[in-house]
Scaffold this active site. Structure first.
Site, PDB file in Angstrom:
ATOM      1  CE1 TYR A  44      -4.045   2.000   0.337  1.00 33.65           C
ATOM      2  CE2 TYR A  44      -2.571   3.426   1.614  1.00 33.65           C
ATOM      3  CZ  TYR A  44      -3.764   3.231   0.929  1.00 33.65           C
ATOM      4  OH  TYR A  44      -4.650   4.262   0.800  1.00 33.65           O
ATOM      5  CG  PHE A  60      -7.045  17.347 -24.663  1.00 36.05           C
ATOM      6  CD1 PHE A  60      -7.137  16.870 -25.970  1.00 36.05           C
ATOM      7  CD2 PHE A  60      -7.364  16.490 -23.621  1.00 36.05           C
ATOM      8  CE1 PHE A  60      -7.529  15.557 -26.216  1.00 36.05           C
ATOM      9  CE2 PHE A  60      -7.753  15.179 -23.867  1.00 36.05           C
ATOM     10  CZ  PHE A  60      -7.831  14.714 -25.164  1.00 36.05           C
ATOM     11  CB  THR A  61     -11.979  17.136 -24.267  1.00 34.87           C
ATOM     12  OG1 THR A  61     -11.101  16.015 -24.146  1.00 34.87           O
ATOM     13  CG2 THR A  61     -12.337  17.333 -25.741  1.00 34.87           C
ATOM     14  CG  ASP A  74      -1.026  17.430 -21.941  1.00 35.60           C
ATOM     15  OD1 ASP A  74      -0.394  16.353 -21.918  1.00 35.60           O
ATOM     16  OD2 ASP A  74      -2.256  17.484 -22.126  1.00 35.60           O
ATOM     17  CE  LYS A 131      -3.781   9.855 -24.442  1.00 31.30           C
ATOM     18  NZ  LYS A 131      -4.589   9.849 -23.213  1.00 31.30           N
ATOM     19  NE  ARG A 183     -11.831  14.498 -30.257  1.00 29.80           N
ATOM     20  CZ  ARG A 183     -11.757  14.364 -28.940  1.00 29.80           C
ATOM     21  NH1 ARG A 183     -10.617  14.456 -28.316  1.00 29.80           N
ATOM     22  NH2 ARG A 183     -12.835  14.154 -28.225  1.00 29.80           N
ATOM     23  CG  PHE A 243     -16.464  14.036 -26.752  1.00 31.18           C
ATOM     24  CD1 PHE A 243     -15.648  12.980 -26.448  1.00 31.18           C
ATOM     25  CD2 PHE A 243     -16.283  15.226 -26.043  1.00 31.18           C
ATOM     26  CE1 PHE A 243     -14.662  13.093 -25.489  1.00 31.18           C
ATOM     27  CE2 PHE A 243     -15.299  15.352 -25.079  1.00 31.18           C
ATOM     28  CZ  PHE A 243     -14.493  14.280 -24.798  1.00 31.18           C
TER      29      PHE A 243
END
Ligand code: P61
Length: 478
Positions: free
Chosen positions: A93, A145-146, A236, A279, A403, A470
């Site tokens: 943990y 970005f969303t 980012d 990614k 998009r 979306f």
């Protein structure tokens, strides 16, 4: 292979510069040892499936999909090294050894001092937004970005687009469409004052612009601005290695640097990052926030225990953290990143040759169809990109992502649709998953659809959720 040895191999890889560099052809720097079988469907089955999914590709069952180009997020193939790392998970943990490996990897490849693990990118965005933004603030960024913008808005802030104008034009050939227009920063500062700008939100390989890179030169200028005004930069870093590859290929003076060096240079120009490790780092789940400021770290590490998990796992299993640590090293390997980005170029090149309208220059993680030029007879309030994605699925079993106006959502003040200049369908290529033959089949299907585009008609939205609509919105043919 023991983990220590895995890392030694890794270090070797990362420094390997290709001796095939001068050759035009390139090949994947891996061979395949396990495969996942694909299911083919009939057109009738797909017509039924898309109707049941409300003409939204996010609502399809993946069993009904042949080639899945919805996203490159969490869909890449892990290496045998990453899988062996998974077996070395320390699921304690608190104080898992994998946390320390990840911390070491983040310091080595990105250079940030302090690490706060999160379950994925938006977990990190939530935490940084909650800590740094107060009501009425403005957060400038190189295109929205969303999830990033939503967390900024939920924290009381408003996103301000400061990307170069060229980024909003799908035909403009600017080689660094991820660049920031410094005069837009100046104007914002003049209008609202620096107290209302908590940080600059700067992405590498800008997703919504079509996977477009920011140049090192531009980021240096942004850095000068940030230091001059005492406003930090939160990066980012989700696809920073892909951005670095473009810099190596296109920016003068950078050809002799390694991708790993450029990644470090980019990160060193910023104060911290949010990262979706799903990614570049090629894991199925994971992310983190990393910062250099000890006070910010203190606050973030306290907040993570409320929303994600203890500060040494933050919503990830120990094994996941190990896979991220190894994946970060693999992501900056030259042969890897070259094959990854060039595969996207290959698909894009085929479509360009056939005259299909796509965003140019071709981006690093996806080829974006320009739905406005593909379907000029479908007005934007009838969701051209949404219907194009649905049609591509029906024709070929290929799943892509809208998009455009659906993704852009509504303006929180006026409640109206936001109509972005870019109305796109994203054909996103997962890393190390599909072959050139899959790209050929995809190109052929898109070209066929383009030849029959006149018969495609618009959609109306019949269900609209409040946040990130979306993902779950439903449509019907008009
Ligand atoms: C994607 F349709 N991207 O591209 P999380 N920053 C950046 C991302 O690309 C990103 C996140 C932060 C996804 C998944 C996704 O509107 C959508 O790990 C540049 O997904 O939380 C994610 O990282 C968030 C798809 C996200 C979407 C939002 O496919």
């Amino acid at each position: 292979m023991p983990l220590e040895q895995v890392r030694i191999v890794q270090d070797g890889l990362e420094n390997s510069m290709s001796n095939t560099e001068k050759r035009k052809s390139w090949a994947e720097p891996f061979k395949i040892k396990m495969v996942e079988l694909l299911r083919m469907t009939t057109r009738d089955e797909r017509v039924k499936a898309i109707k049941e999914a409300g003409y939204n590709t996010f609502l399809l069952k993946s069993d009904d999909v042949y080639i899945d180009l919805l996203t490159d997020s969490g869909t890449s193939a892990m290496s045998d090294r990453q899988w062996s790392g998974m077996m070395m998970g320390d699921e304690a943990y608190a104080g898992s050894r994998n946390f320390y490996h990840l911390e070491e990897a983040v310091r080595k490849y990105y250079g940030y001092k302090y690490l706060v693990p999160t379950h994925q990118g938006r977990g990190a965005e939530h935490i940084i937004s909650r800590i740094m933004i107060k009501k009425g603030d403005f957060i400038p960024g190189n295109m929205y970005f969303t999830t990033t913008r939503l967390h900024q808005e939920l924290a009381g802030g408003g996103f301000v687009d400061v990307i170069v104008d060229e980024a909003h034009d799908p035909t403009n050939q600017h080689t660094f469409k991820g660049n920031v227009d410094i005069s837009k920063l100046d104007r914002l500062l003049e209008k609202v004052g620096k107290e209302k700008i908590p940080y600059l939100s700067i992405a590498t390989a800008v997703n919504m612009a079509g996977g477009q890179p920011i140049s090192l030169e531009n980021l240096k200028k942004v850095r000068e601005w940030s230091l001059k005004h005492g406003i930090p930069i939160i990066h980012d870093a989700t696809r920073v290695a892909e951005n670095a590859y473009f810099i190596k290929k296109r920016e003068s003076g950078c050809q002799d640097k390694s991708v790993a060096q450029i990644v470090r240079e980019l990160c060193d120009l910023t104060d911290g990052c949010t990262m979706s490790a799903k990614k570049d780092a090629m894991v199925n789940i994971g992310g983190f926030l990393a910062v250099n400021d000890p006070d910010l770290f203190d606050q973030a590490r306290n907040m993570v225990v409320i929303y994600e998990g203890l500060h040494t796992y933050g919503g990830m299993a120990g094994r996941d953290m190990e896979a991220v640590a190894i994946g970060l090293g693999e992501s900056v390997d030259h042969e890897h990143i070259r094959a990854r980005v060039e595969q996207v170029m290959y698909l894009g090149g085929k479509l360009l040759d056939a005259g299909v309208p796509i965003v140019e220059p071709i981006g690093s993680h996806a080829v974006f169809l320009d739905a406005k030029r593909f379907l000029p007879h479908v007005p934007q309030n009838e969701f051209p990109a949404q219907v194009l994605a649905a049609e591509l699925y029906v024709e070929a079993g290929i799943r892509s992502m809208e998009r455009g106006v659906v993704s852009a959502g509504r303006d929180p003040e006026t409640g109206d649709h936001r109509y972005p200049k870019l109305e796109l369908v994203r054909l996103t290529i997962p890393r190390r998953v599909y072959t050139q033959a899959h790209m050929d089949v995809t190109a052929e299907a898109v070209i066929e659809l383009y030849e029959n585009r006149d018969r495609i008609k618009g959609l109306k939205m019949v269900y609209e959720p409040k946040y990130l609509r979306f993902f779950q919105a439903r449509f019907e043919p008009i």
